[in-house]
Design a protein around this motif. Structure first.
Motif, PDB file in Angstrom:
ATOM      1  N   ALA A   1      -6.311  -1.182  -7.457  1.00  0.00           N
ATOM      2  CA  ALA A   1      -5.826   0.079  -6.912  1.00  0.00           C
ATOM      3  C   ALA A   1      -6.274   1.254  -7.766  1.00  0.00           C
ATOM      4  O   ALA A   1      -6.665   1.088  -8.927  1.00  0.00           O
ATOM      5  N   THR A   2      -6.200   2.436  -7.178  1.00  0.00           N
ATOM      6  CA  THR A   2      -6.445   3.666  -7.920  1.00  0.00           C
ATOM      7  C   THR A   2      -5.111   4.213  -8.418  1.00  0.00           C
ATOM      8  O   THR A   2      -4.040   3.828  -7.941  1.00  0.00           O
ATOM      9  N   HIS A   3      -5.179   5.126  -9.374  1.00  0.00           N
ATOM     10  CA  HIS A   3      -3.964   5.762  -9.890  1.00  0.00           C
ATOM     11  C   HIS A   3      -4.352   7.104 -10.487  1.00  0.00           C
ATOM     12  O   HIS A   3      -5.315   7.193 -11.245  1.00  0.00           O
TER      13      HIS A   3
ATOM     14  N   ALA B   1       0.837  -1.204   0.000  1.00  0.00           N
ATOM     15  CA  ALA B   1       0.000   0.000   0.000  1.00  0.00           C
ATOM     16  C   ALA B   1       0.871   1.252   0.000  1.00  0.00           C
ATOM     17  O   ALA B   1       0.566   2.247  -0.668  1.00  0.00           O
ATOM     18  N   GLU B   2       2.000   1.199   0.731  1.00  0.00           N
ATOM     19  CA  GLU B   2       2.900   2.346   0.797  1.00  0.00           C
ATOM     20  C   GLU B   2       3.497   2.667  -0.571  1.00  0.00           C
ATOM     21  O   GLU B   2       3.546   3.832  -0.989  1.00  0.00           O
TER      22      GLU B   2
ATOM     23  N   GLY C   1      -1.170   6.346  -6.092  1.00  0.00           N
ATOM     24  CA  GLY C   1      -2.333   5.478  -6.062  1.00  0.00           C
ATOM     25  C   GLY C   1      -2.768   5.113  -4.655  1.00  0.00           C
ATOM     26  O   GLY C   1      -2.188   5.556  -3.664  1.00  0.00           O
ATOM     27  N   LYS C   2      -3.797   4.285  -4.576  1.00  0.00           N
ATOM     28  CA  LYS C   2      -4.324   3.815  -3.298  1.00  0.00           C
ATOM     29  C   LYS C   2      -4.767   2.369  -3.455  1.00  0.00           C
ATOM     30  O   LYS C   2      -5.436   2.016  -4.435  1.00  0.00           O
TER      31      LYS C   2
ATOM     32  N   THR D   1       0.920   4.145  -2.862  1.00  0.00           N
ATOM     33  CA  THR D   1       0.635   5.535  -2.499  1.00  0.00           C
ATOM     34  C   THR D   1       1.711   6.467  -3.019  1.00  0.00           C
ATOM     35  O   THR D   1       1.429   7.545  -3.549  1.00  0.00           O
ATOM     36  N   SER D   2       2.975   6.040  -2.904  1.00  0.00           N
ATOM     37  CA  SER D   2       4.077   6.872  -3.374  1.00  0.00           C
ATOM     38  C   SER D   2       4.050   7.047  -4.887  1.00  0.00           C
ATOM     39  O   SER D   2       4.620   7.998  -5.423  1.00  0.00           O
TER      40      SER D   2
END
Length: 298
Positions: free
Chosen positions: A88-90, A60-61, A68-69, A64-65
């Motif tokens: 995931a999102t982007h 997840a980290e 995304g989520k 996020t970097s």
């Protein structure tokens, strides 16, 4: 969207076959498929290394970097191998996308499949693309010629052999080399990249490319910077000195960028400063042998 008649299509330059959705075509600057109308793609990356390490990096980290989520992550079986399926999102330039990422493999190789599509088209594309990445076939012949499906040919630098492939980039390293972590070890990489600098001077693009490697090395001196032409493509050549960021090891850098209308070809060689005295000319000789397939030698 439906897949095309439930027929698996080989992804050029890889050992992967996928159910190709209608309206998608072969990727121009990556292995995989992209929608002809834009906005969606299915990228294939084969990595020489254990699945356990590659899959452990999908956190997840890290998502996020990368803008995304993480929405979902679960264990699956793909092509008979242990795998992970990630949803995931982007975010790209303020536009929201969704991704289905499938990671699978064994202790020698791993495959990462990434299907990207606009969040606004979730209802239309999500289930189709999830199915595409989870039904992949992995065709693993005993021998695989790394340049057989490339869009170019090149003679590897003397003393170097095929090492690995990442997307459409092909790398060469010494036989029985000292290890990937040794910055002095000569390495040579060639392949196409998307040309995002179409309105900029070639020298500026080449220097920007080298400066983008600041996490790996810092340029200390540019000894040669000039225009060049290989296989009737205009290009820019840079030979430079640099310092490896992590170890402080002095390096020699050789870079040629060749420019097409929509893409560019990168030819890059790196070695320790002492090794570069030997390999610099070898990198140059290899670069001069570059030819696009279907083109006459110039």
């Amino acid at each position: 969207f439906a897949v095309e008649e439930e027929v698996f299509t080989a992804v050029e330059g890889t050992k992967i076959s996928l159910l190709k959705p209608a309206g998608y075509e072969s990727g121009h600057t990556f292995h995989g498929f992209e929608r002809a109308s834009g906005g969606s793609s299915i990228a294939v990356v084969e990595i020489e290394g254990p699945f356990s390490q590659v899959s452990a990096a999908v956190t997840a980290e890290n998502l996020t970097s990368d803008g995304g989520k993480l929405l979902e992550k679960k264990s699956v079986k793909i092509a008979g191998q242990d795998g992970l399926l990630i949803h995931a999102t982007h975010s790209i330039d303020g536009e929201e996308f969704l991704k289905w990422i499938a990671v699978f493999g064994d202790e020698s190789e791993a495959v990462v499949l990434t299907a990207l599509f606009p969040e606004a088209e979730k209802a239309e594309l999500s289930e189709t693309l999830r199915r595409v990445v989870t039904t992949a076939k992995w065709n693993r012949p005993e021998e695989f010629a790394p340049l057989s499906n490339a869009s170019f040919t090149i003679d590897p630098p003397q003393g170097l052999v095929f090492a690995h492939r990442f997307s459409k980039l092909i790398s060469f390293a010494p036989i029985g080399g000292r290890g990937v972590g040794d910055p002095k070890q000569p390495s040579f990489t060639v392949g196409p990249l998307e040309n995002r600098f179409q309105n900029r001077a070639h020298e500026d693009v080449a220097l920007t490319f080298l400066e983008s490697k600041k996490d790996s090395y810092t340029l200390t001196n540019v000894s040669e910077s000039r225009s060049t032409r290989i296989d009737d493509l205009p290009g820019w050549l840079i030979s430079a000195e640099a310092m490896h960021v992590a170890d402080g090891v002095p390096l020699g850098i050789y870079l040629v960028l060749l420019f097409e209308s929509e893409a560019l070809y990168m030819i890059s060689g790196v070695a320790g400063a002492e090794e570069f005295e030997v390999y610099g000319p070898r990198f140059a000789a290899a670069a001069s042998s570059f030819r696009r397939k279907g083109q006459s030698d110039q």
